[in-house]
Design a protein around this motif. Structure first.
Motif, mmCIF file in Angstrom:
data_model
loop_
_atom_site.group_PDB
_atom_site.id
_atom_site.type_symbol
_atom_site.label_atom_id
_atom_site.label_comp_id
_atom_site.label_asym_id
_atom_site.label_seq_id
_atom_site.Cartn_x
_atom_site.Cartn_y
_atom_site.Cartn_z
ATOM 1 N N MET A 1 -22.082 39.837 7.274
ATOM 2 C CA MET A 1 -22.233 40.439 8.445
ATOM 3 C C MET A 1 -22.431 42.010 8.074
ATOM 4 O O MET A 1 -23.219 42.805 8.415
ATOM 5 N N LYS A 2 -21.460 42.575 7.353
ATOM 6 C CA LYS A 2 -21.401 44.038 7.111
ATOM 7 C C LYS A 2 -22.588 44.488 6.106
ATOM 8 O O LYS A 2 -23.063 45.618 6.538
ATOM 9 N N LYS A 3 -23.232 43.610 5.468
ATOM 10 C CA LYS A 3 -24.152 44.046 4.587
ATOM 11 C C LYS A 3 -25.312 44.282 5.529
ATOM 12 O O LYS A 3 -26.197 44.829 5.434
ATOM 13 N N PHE A 4 -25.382 43.239 6.626
ATOM 14 C CA PHE A 4 -26.504 43.288 7.630
ATOM 15 C C PHE A 4 -26.519 44.536 8.289
ATOM 16 O O PHE A 4 -27.439 45.057 8.509
ATOM 17 N N LEU A 5 -25.349 45.059 8.846
ATOM 18 C CA LEU A 5 -25.045 46.309 9.290
ATOM 19 C C LEU A 5 -25.354 47.313 8.531
ATOM 20 O O LEU A 5 -26.227 48.348 9.083
ATOM 21 N N THR A 6 -25.133 47.410 7.271
ATOM 22 C CA THR A 6 -25.746 48.441 6.174
ATOM 23 C C THR A 6 -26.887 48.351 6.224
ATOM 24 O O THR A 6 -27.687 49.602 6.151
ATOM 25 N N ILE A 7 -27.802 47.265 6.137
ATOM 26 C CA ILE A 7 -29.153 47.267 6.101
ATOM 27 C C ILE A 7 -29.683 47.842 7.256
ATOM 28 O O ILE A 7 -30.692 48.707 7.371
ATOM 29 N N LEU A 8 -29.372 47.511 8.381
ATOM 30 C CA LEU A 8 -29.667 48.233 9.723
ATOM 31 C C LEU A 8 -29.614 49.453 9.670
ATOM 32 O O LEU A 8 -30.494 50.510 10.339
ATOM 33 N N THR A 9 -28.312 50.090 9.238
ATOM 34 C CA THR A 9 -28.210 51.628 9.251
ATOM 35 C C THR A 9 -29.156 51.987 8.360
ATOM 36 O O THR A 9 -29.689 53.288 8.590
ATOM 37 N N LEU A 10 -29.270 51.570 7.157
ATOM 38 C CA LEU A 10 -30.480 52.144 6.241
ATOM 39 C C LEU A 10 -31.931 52.433 6.880
ATOM 40 O O LEU A 10 -32.500 53.231 6.742
ATOM 41 N N ILE A 11 -32.060 51.243 7.735
ATOM 42 C CA ILE A 11 -33.478 50.983 8.545
ATOM 43 C C ILE A 11 -33.335 52.325 9.357
ATOM 44 O O ILE A 11 -34.383 52.896 9.613
ATOM 45 N N SER A 12 -32.614 52.339 10.058
ATOM 46 C CA SER A 12 -32.281 53.460 10.954
ATOM 47 C C SER A 12 -32.469 54.862 10.648
ATOM 48 O O SER A 12 -33.020 55.673 11.159
ATOM 49 N N THR A 13 -32.080 55.009 9.234
ATOM 50 C CA THR A 13 -32.061 56.317 8.486
ATOM 51 C C THR A 13 -33.441 56.428 8.121
ATOM 52 O O THR A 13 -34.202 57.439 8.182
ATOM 53 N N LEU A 14 -34.351 55.512 7.523
ATOM 54 C CA LEU A 14 -35.591 55.598 7.245
ATOM 55 C C LEU A 14 -36.457 55.868 8.212
ATOM 56 O O LEU A 14 -37.432 56.467 8.123
ATOM 57 N N LEU A 15 -36.376 55.266 9.422
ATOM 58 C CA LEU A 15 -37.249 55.385 10.518
ATOM 59 C C LEU A 15 -36.955 56.387 11.337
ATOM 60 O O LEU A 15 -37.856 56.696 12.193
ATOM 61 N N ALA A 16 -35.848 56.853 11.461
ATOM 62 C CA ALA A 16 -35.335 57.750 12.496
ATOM 63 C C ALA A 16 -34.575 58.944 11.907
ATOM 64 O O ALA A 16 -33.610 58.471 11.056
ATOM 65 N N GLU A 17 -34.648 60.037 12.468
ATOM 66 C CA GLU A 17 -33.788 61.116 11.954
ATOM 67 C C GLU A 17 -32.595 61.212 12.583
ATOM 68 O O GLU A 17 -31.400 61.523 12.094
ATOM 69 N N THR A 41 -30.908 41.268 2.280
ATOM 70 C CA THR A 41 -29.650 40.174 2.565
ATOM 71 C C THR A 41 -30.137 39.154 1.463
ATOM 72 O O THR A 41 -29.034 38.540 0.745
ATOM 73 N N LYS A 42 -31.437 38.718 1.047
ATOM 74 C CA LYS A 42 -31.484 37.736 0.187
ATOM 75 C C LYS A 42 -30.887 37.656 -0.863
ATOM 76 O O LYS A 42 -30.330 36.682 -1.854
ATOM 77 N N GLU A 43 -30.977 39.131 -1.617
ATOM 78 C CA GLU A 43 -30.255 39.262 -2.889
ATOM 79 C C GLU A 43 -28.819 38.967 -2.973
ATOM 80 O O GLU A 43 -28.093 38.893 -4.110
ATOM 81 N N HIS A 44 -28.036 38.754 -1.811
ATOM 82 C CA HIS A 44 -26.523 38.499 -1.824
ATOM 83 C C HIS A 44 -26.402 37.097 -1.358
ATOM 84 O O HIS A 44 -25.015 36.913 -1.183
ATOM 85 N N LEU A 45 -27.383 36.282 -1.566
ATOM 86 C CA LEU A 45 -27.190 34.822 -1.278
ATOM 87 C C LEU A 45 -26.761 33.903 -2.250
ATOM 88 O O LEU A 45 -27.132 34.296 -3.396
ATOM 89 N N PRO A 46 -25.918 33.030 -2.166
ATOM 90 C CA PRO A 46 -25.326 32.486 -1.054
ATOM 91 C C PRO A 46 -24.197 33.374 -0.615
ATOM 92 O O PRO A 46 -23.804 33.823 -1.343
ATOM 93 N N MET A 47 -23.940 33.395 0.864
ATOM 94 C CA MET A 47 -23.023 34.266 1.349
ATOM 95 C C MET A 47 -22.126 33.367 2.124
ATOM 96 O O MET A 47 -22.473 33.029 3.199
ATOM 97 N N MET A 48 -20.907 33.627 1.995
ATOM 98 C CA MET A 48 -19.645 32.792 2.833
ATOM 99 C C MET A 48 -19.598 33.489 4.138
ATOM 100 O O MET A 48 -19.126 34.708 4.160
#
Length: 140
Positions: A1-17, A41-48
């Motif tokens: 789930m932390k990776k998901f949050l990291t990805i969302l943070t990256l998206i927010s950085t990319l799309l918004a200042e 996310t897919k590159e980290h699968l399978p993920m417990m």
């Protein structure tokens, strides 16, 4: 789930200042954002995810992202729950995911713009046990 949050943070950085600019994401941006989440996310699968659940695949189509999970259905504790109280398991799992998605700023913005988060749970022989989705209307 932390990776998901990291990805969302990256998206927010990319799309918004700044994070408040996430309000400016358009509905037509949702498929691209979900695809970025899927790819990251897919590159980290399978993920417990916990002692009994493994995220084994993730797909995105249009404005939906589907998380495919495998439950260790051979575990005695899991067998008991699936046999005796599957309804409570489904309700609890839905409520936990809904609470997270609806209370996280970034995912809430995606939901408001039409994103749908789908969760599918399979047993060890890839038989679907249950599935549900979380949409903006669930956050009301």
């Amino acid at each position: 789930m932390k990776k998901f949050l990291t990805i969302l943070t990256l998206i927010s950085t990319l799309l918004a200042e700044n994070p408040n600019d996430l309000d400016e994401i358009k509905e037509e941006d949702i498929p691209k954002i979900l695809s970025i989440i899927k790819d990251g996310t897919k590159e980290h699968l399978p993920m417990m995810l916990d002692d009994y659940t493994t995220l084994v695949d993730i797909v995105s189509v249009q404005n939906a992202i589907e998380y495919r999970n495998r439950i260790n259905s051979e575990n005695e504790h899991v067998k008991t729950i699936l046999k005796a109280d599957k309804g409570t398991l489904i309700k609890t799992t839905f409520e936990n995911n809904k609470s997270y998605l609806c209370n996280d700023y970034e995912t809430r913005m995606l939901l408001k713009k039409g994103a749908i988060f789908i969760y599918v749970f399979y047993d060890l022989s890839d038989t679907e046990l249950f599935k549900f989705s979380v949409q903006e209307k669930d956050c009301q």
